[in-house]
Design a protein around this motif. Sequence first.
Motif, mmCIF file in Angstrom:
data_model
loop_
_atom_site.group_PDB
_atom_site.id
_atom_site.type_symbol
_atom_site.label_atom_id
_atom_site.label_comp_id
_atom_site.label_asym_id
_atom_site.label_seq_id
_atom_site.Cartn_x
_atom_site.Cartn_y
_atom_site.Cartn_z
ATOM 1 N N ASP A 63 0.848 -1.190 0.000
ATOM 2 C CA ASP A 63 0.000 0.000 0.000
ATOM 3 C C ASP A 63 0.891 1.250 0.000
ATOM 4 O O ASP A 63 1.775 1.393 0.843
ATOM 5 N N PHE A 64 0.650 2.142 -0.941
ATOM 6 C CA PHE A 64 1.461 3.361 -1.028
ATOM 7 C C PHE A 64 1.396 4.187 0.261
ATOM 8 O O PHE A 64 2.323 4.924 0.563
ATOM 9 N N LYS A 65 0.282 4.093 0.995
ATOM 10 C CA LYS A 65 0.123 4.898 2.201
ATOM 11 C C LYS A 65 0.358 4.101 3.492
ATOM 12 O O LYS A 65 0.382 4.668 4.575
ATOM 13 N N ASN A 66 0.500 2.795 3.341
ATOM 14 C CA ASN A 66 0.808 1.933 4.489
ATOM 15 C C ASN A 66 1.636 0.771 3.969
ATOM 16 O O ASN A 66 1.131 -0.329 3.771
ATOM 17 N N SER A 67 2.909 1.026 3.747
ATOM 18 C CA SER A 67 3.763 0.106 2.996
ATOM 19 C C SER A 67 4.047 -1.206 3.718
ATOM 20 O O SER A 67 4.691 -2.088 3.155
ATOM 21 N N TYR A 103 15.890 9.042 -4.288
ATOM 22 C CA TYR A 103 15.818 10.501 -4.259
ATOM 23 C C TYR A 103 15.549 11.087 -5.646
ATOM 24 O O TYR A 103 15.816 12.263 -5.891
ATOM 25 N N ASP A 104 15.035 10.263 -6.570
ATOM 26 C CA ASP A 104 14.720 10.815 -7.888
ATOM 27 C C ASP A 104 13.330 11.462 -7.843
ATOM 28 O O ASP A 104 12.735 11.608 -6.776
ATOM 29 N N ASP A 105 12.784 11.833 -8.990
ATOM 30 C CA ASP A 105 11.518 12.567 -8.982
ATOM 31 C C ASP A 105 10.359 11.725 -8.482
ATOM 32 O O ASP A 105 9.366 12.257 -7.974
ATOM 33 N N GLU A 106 10.441 10.385 -8.588
ATOM 34 C CA GLU A 106 9.423 9.496 -8.034
ATOM 35 C C GLU A 106 9.791 9.042 -6.632
ATOM 36 O O GLU A 106 9.007 9.169 -5.693
ATOM 37 N N GLY A 107 10.994 8.475 -6.496
ATOM 38 C CA GLY A 107 11.407 7.920 -5.215
ATOM 39 C C GLY A 107 11.423 8.936 -4.096
ATOM 40 O O GLY A 107 11.191 8.597 -2.930
ATOM 41 N N SER A 108 11.661 10.189 -4.438
ATOM 42 C CA SER A 108 11.727 11.234 -3.421
ATOM 43 C C SER A 108 10.367 11.552 -2.814
ATOM 44 O O SER A 108 10.281 12.320 -1.850
ATOM 45 N N LYS A 109 9.316 10.971 -3.365
ATOM 46 C CA LYS A 109 7.977 11.175 -2.809
ATOM 47 C C LYS A 109 7.611 10.106 -1.785
ATOM 48 O O LYS A 109 6.519 10.120 -1.218
ATOM 49 N N ASP A 165 8.803 8.071 1.806
ATOM 50 C CA ASP A 165 9.633 8.330 2.984
ATOM 51 C C ASP A 165 10.473 7.116 3.371
ATOM 52 O O ASP A 165 10.518 6.114 2.651
ATOM 53 N N ALA A 166 11.102 7.189 4.522
ATOM 54 C CA ALA A 166 12.023 6.140 4.964
ATOM 55 C C ALA A 166 11.337 4.793 5.131
ATOM 56 O O ALA A 166 11.962 3.739 4.966
ATOM 57 N N LYS A 167 10.046 4.808 5.443
ATOM 58 C CA LYS A 167 9.301 3.565 5.623
ATOM 59 C C LYS A 167 8.675 3.054 4.319
ATOM 60 O O LYS A 167 8.061 1.989 4.313
ATOM 61 N N GLY A 168 8.818 3.832 3.251
ATOM 62 C CA GLY A 168 8.255 3.419 1.972
ATOM 63 C C GLY A 168 6.852 3.926 1.727
ATOM 64 O O GLY A 168 6.176 3.472 0.797
ATOM 65 N N SER A 203 4.639 10.072 0.840
ATOM 66 C CA SER A 203 4.569 11.117 1.849
ATOM 67 C C SER A 203 5.399 12.319 1.412
ATOM 68 O O SER A 203 6.508 12.167 0.891
ATOM 69 N N ASP A 204 4.876 13.501 1.618
ATOM 70 C CA ASP A 204 5.596 14.719 1.238
ATOM 71 C C ASP A 204 6.485 15.149 2.405
ATOM 72 O O ASP A 204 6.045 15.828 3.324
ATOM 73 N N TRP A 205 7.755 14.723 2.365
ATOM 74 C CA TRP A 205 8.684 15.047 3.448
ATOM 75 C C TRP A 205 9.598 16.224 3.115
ATOM 76 O O TRP A 205 10.560 16.511 3.839
ATOM 77 N N TRP A 206 9.292 16.928 2.034
ATOM 78 C CA TRP A 206 10.079 18.066 1.597
ATOM 79 C C TRP A 206 9.423 19.387 2.028
ATOM 80 O O TRP A 206 8.201 19.486 2.093
ATOM 81 N N THR A 207 10.251 20.404 2.242
ATOM 82 C CA THR A 207 9.697 21.747 2.330
ATOM 83 C C THR A 207 9.352 22.204 0.912
ATOM 84 O O THR A 207 9.918 21.706 -0.070
#
Length: 684
Positions: free
Chosen positions: A164-168, A524-530, A532-535, A538-542
């Motif tokens: 699950d993208f929101k609960n990996s 950290y690419d344009d997809e992977g950077s979206k 988080d550490a748990k997969g 999640s928007d973890w960027w400012t």
Amino acid sequence: MNYRLLKPLALAVGIACAGLAMAKVELTRGIDTKQFDTKVKICDDLFGYVNANWLKANAIPGDRSTWGSFEQLDEASIAATHDIAQANAGNLAKLDSKSIEYKIGAFYQSGMDEAAVNKAGVTPIGDWLKRIDGLHTPEEIVTLLHDSHSQGMGLLFNFGGEADFKNSSMVIAYAFQGGLGLPERAYYLEDGKDGSYKKIRDAYVAYVAQVLELTGVDKAAAAKQAQAVLAFEKRLATASLAPVELRTPENQYNFISLETAQKQNPHFGWNKFFASQNLSDSKGFSLSQPKFFAEVDSMLEKVPVADWQAYLRFHMIDGAAPYLNDALAQAHYGFHGKTLRGQQENKPRWKRVMETIDDTMSMALGQLYVAKNFPPEAKQRAQELVDNLRFATKARLEKLDWMSAETKKKALEKWAAFTPKIGYPDEWRKWDGLSIKPDSYFGNVAATAKFNHDWDMSKINKPVDRKEWGMPPQMVNASYNPLQNEITFPAAILQPPFFDPKADDALNYGGIGAVIGHEILHGYDDEGSKFDAKGNLSDWWTKEDREKFEARTDKLVKQFDDYVAIDGLHVKGKLTLGENIADLGGLNVSYDAFKLAQARNNQNPKEKIDGLTPDQRLFINFAQVWRRAFRDAELKRRLNIDPHAPAQFRAIATPSNMPAFAEAFECKSGDRMVRDGDKQVKIW
């Protein structure tokens, strides 16, 4: 039929092909300076200088659409796995029918019995064709679609389990657009440069009619049905997202309840579909492209049953054709291999059979392969390289001058959570309950399709198995999975020119080091950077940091947009952006790790081997890794659907942005391999 789920998200370097040692193919070891094309200036074209002479001397084999480092390893793997399958086929009487050795051997024997396959003709799919012929109502069409998926032969769309993208930590079901016989939507909706898409459409219609005739449909009816198939698929294409749109994670995930899905697509009947897949306890799933499924639902109501029959009949035949008689298998090659990819001849039967086994029982074949071909010391040395690359990545992240401390903290948390998988799984998948017979080739294909589908369904609505591998060890590839924040390096890629435990550090860091860095930087690419550490998505960027990042990646898009691949056709910078970001970051962190290794081992950074400094050898081996030629048709096809840029541009793009390359070869501003000033792309 679709025998393998199109995973919602796949980020990988190179191509998914098999490979490894024990080969009759001569692998590239070290650097042969005699191969260099000295008429090419290395500061203008690293790829041409290193690879032009090799490519001239090594024509693409007739049964291939590309040829280079990856394909050489693929041929090596085919030879190794073929030896395994052939040996077991010759020893069936002594093997336990429940063992994977027996199942692999029996599968191979059934596929190699060409006389039996030809004698069976289209009988293996006869019941499906009769059922399609007997359809009268939309409800009957829906039931057939449900049943095709329950048998692992899913028609019209892709369906399967993924985190699950929101609960990996949990696996959910994904329904994903599909159903097209041509590579992507543009082939239906545009004519293409010089009418290229239209020519392929015309060839497709002819192919549809051809296979229908080969299964007993008369010529006039086959021609009419072929036009109906094209019109049907054009509607699907209109509602489908383009490949570049599918790169956006938000276009791959749309979690809704079963109740909501039922209301949105009342004619399809998601409740009954889930029950047919033994998923009746599901509360929800990802209806990933709602516009596509809304169109399917509308077509169930409005498209004549006869047109549905034409579409279903053709795709049932087309999916089964490679496993049926020679006439259908050859027709399938004629369009999918020759027209779309430029292959000059079909693969010999034994290769096609091995490809089928590798597609359907890949981990079983991989288990036997590892036992025979992969030395434990290679895994240990590769682990050392992974550790060095991770350390270099952390150092580069810490030194970023454009990222705020807030976002950098999250980036480092993600770095700390990376999980590497090297060589092969610690635990092997079980194949208990799968019956393989030595005298039923298509029956074995169908049995494995059903077995694999049931296995996939059994994981849905349960916790993710973090030990499971998404790639078999005999695959020449590497991957990053953003949902698990893990990188995978199968055994098959841990050999020259990528990796050689006996080679100097420069070669390994220019080869497998760059690949390891590539996969880490996918996080950290344009997809992977979206993620988080748990997969989790999640928007973890400012907001400010994301804008700075996109300003830098926009320059990389422009760089690749400017590359002309063939006949005036450009690389698509947005489609290939993720891979290009990973290439750029990957080689940079590998170079950093190489410099650290030199310092740690007190190596002379100027000591030459074969007249080349260590830095020069690193960049030259990087170019050797991307040694590859394409047939024209295949190159054009990949420009439309492949998120990887053609190899020749991957070889030159990243070094041209690195001052270390210019320094290594004394290149000057103005040379084509030197991007300086505002043209130079710096991200990670």
